[in-house]
Write an enzyme that holds these catalytic residues in place. Structure first.
Site, PDB file in Angstrom:
ATOM      1  N   HIS A  32      -6.451  17.516 -40.487  1.00  0.00           N
ATOM      2  CA  HIS A  32      -5.599  18.556 -40.439  1.00  0.00           C
ATOM      3  C   HIS A  32      -4.967  18.999 -41.701  1.00  0.00           C
ATOM      4  CE1 HIS A  32      -2.688  20.734 -38.255  1.00  0.00           C
ATOM      5  NE2 HIS A  32      -1.657  20.429 -38.990  1.00  0.00           N
ATOM      6  N   ASP A  34      -2.744  21.383 -43.871  1.00  0.00           N
ATOM      7  CA  ASP A  34      -1.431  22.149 -43.898  1.00  0.00           C
ATOM      8  C   ASP A  34      -1.329  22.994 -45.121  1.00  0.00           C
ATOM      9  OD1 ASP A  34      -0.331  21.041 -41.571  1.00  0.00           O
ATOM     10  OD2 ASP A  34      -0.334  19.197 -42.415  1.00  0.00           O
ATOM     11  N   MET A 136       4.622  23.046 -32.335  1.00  0.00           N
ATOM     12  CA  MET A 136       5.298  22.204 -33.380  1.00  0.00           C
ATOM     13  C   MET A 136       6.399  21.317 -32.945  1.00  0.00           C
ATOM     14  SD  MET A 136       4.043  22.711 -36.204  1.00  0.00           S
ATOM     15  CE  MET A 136       4.947  21.690 -37.200  1.00  0.00           C
TER      16      MET A 136
HETATM   17  C1  DX5 Z   1       4.448  19.950 -40.834  1.00  0.00           C
HETATM   18  C2  DX5 Z   1       3.045  19.785 -40.807  1.00  0.00           C
HETATM   19  C3  DX5 Z   1       2.329  18.516 -40.439  1.00  0.00           C
HETATM   20  C4  DX5 Z   1       2.634  17.267 -41.011  1.00  0.00           C
HETATM   21  C5  DX5 Z   1       2.754  16.252 -39.989  1.00  0.00           C
HETATM   22  O1  DX5 Z   1       4.747  20.959 -41.396  1.00  0.00           O
HETATM   23  O2  DX5 Z   1       2.470  20.857 -40.125  1.00  0.00           O
HETATM   24  O3  DX5 Z   1       1.038  18.706 -40.000  1.00  0.00           O
HETATM   25  O4  DX5 Z   1       1.878  16.891 -41.960  1.00  0.00           O
HETATM   26  O5  DX5 Z   1       3.493  14.999 -40.520  1.00  0.00           O
HETATM   27  P1  DX5 Z   1       4.070  13.945 -40.003  1.00  0.00           P
HETATM   28  O6  DX5 Z   1       3.077  13.492 -39.056  1.00  0.00           O
HETATM   29  O7  DX5 Z   1       4.346  13.006 -40.966  1.00  0.00           O
HETATM   30  O8  DX5 Z   1       5.054  14.494 -39.093  1.00  0.00           O
HETATM   31 ZN    ZN Z   2       0.211  20.776 -39.413  1.00  0.00          ZN
END
Ligand code: DX5
Ligand code: ZN
Length: 219
Positions: A32, A34, A136
């Site tokens: 994934h 970001d 989210m």
């Molecule tokens: C946050 C991102 C996520 C993030 C999640 O805005 O979209 O993909 O990496 O991180 P964790 O798993 O550490 O909450």
């Molecule tokens: Zn993400």
């Protein structure tokens, strides 16, 4: 069978290639990625050049999460860089059907994401066309945040809506997913689990992927 999408946001950026190898060793299904622009979210991360460079070192599917304004301007570039799925935020797309169709016409899977404060009912019109919905479970922008508890019921409601409108659609969750929260989101209907800190923040990355899968129900 859940899909584990390891989020590189929590990885050591000086050794992304090595960190991807460790996630692969543990059996991660997707990576994934970001992408943040400092406008839609208060953080700046990576763009197409990094994705293009990493593409040479792994065959894992690239799940690209665009937290940027005007995503339409960059869809082709991300697809050419190696994105297998491209997810845009509902909040950034005034012409969402057009955006989704464009992603699909580029040969990628199209995902649509909503922030915690955006009601899932707004997704009903796009569900027939999207390949994936991303809920989210933190406010986007940073890794390592706490899971928002009310998300579980939201995931359950989204899963029910998806079952009636587009049964084959993937339901992904992102933010605060770890061994203590994963079971509840899977039970609520999530099938794709994004995890950053709980994987790359662990001392033993392969073991962390396996532990997350076990906590999800072993599937
Ligand atoms: C946050 C991102 C996520 C993030 C999640 O805005 O979209 O993909 O990496 O991180 P964790 O798993 O550490 O909450
Ligand atoms: Zn993400």
């Amino acid at each position: 069978m859940v899909t584990i999408a390891a989020s590189l946001l929590a990885a050591d950026f000086a050794d992304l290639r090595g960190q991807i190898g460790l996630a692969e060793q543990g059996g991660a299904d997707w990576l994934h990625l970001d992408v943040m622009d400092g406008h839609f979210v208060p953080n700046i991360t990576i763009g197409p050049p990094v994705i293009r460079s990493l593409r040479r070192y792994t065959s894992l599917p690239f799940d690209v999460h665009l937290m940027i304004e005007n995503p339409d301007l960059y869809l082709e570039e991300f697809r050419n860089a190696g994105a297998d799925s491209i997810t845009v935020h509902y909040e950034t797309c005034p012409h969402l059907h057009r955006t989704v169709q464009r992603i699909k016409s580029l040969g990628a899977r199209a995902g649509v994401c909503i922030n915690p404060a955006t009601p899932e009912t707004l997704l009903s019109g796009i569900l027939p066309d999207a390949d994936m919905v991303l809920i989210m479970t933190v406010n986007p922008g940073f890794g390592g945040q706490s899971f928002i508890g009310t998300s579980v019921e939201k995931i359950r409601r989204t899963a029910a809506m998806a079952r009636s409108i587009h049964p084959g659609i993937s339901l992904e969750v992102d933010g605060g997913i770890d061994e203590s929260t994963v079971r509840s989101v899977v039970e609520a209907g999530a099938g794709v689990l994004v995890a950053g800190k709980s994987i790359f923040g662990a001392r033993d990355i392969p073991a962390a992927v396996r532990a997350l899968r076990a906590a999800a129900g072993g599937a």
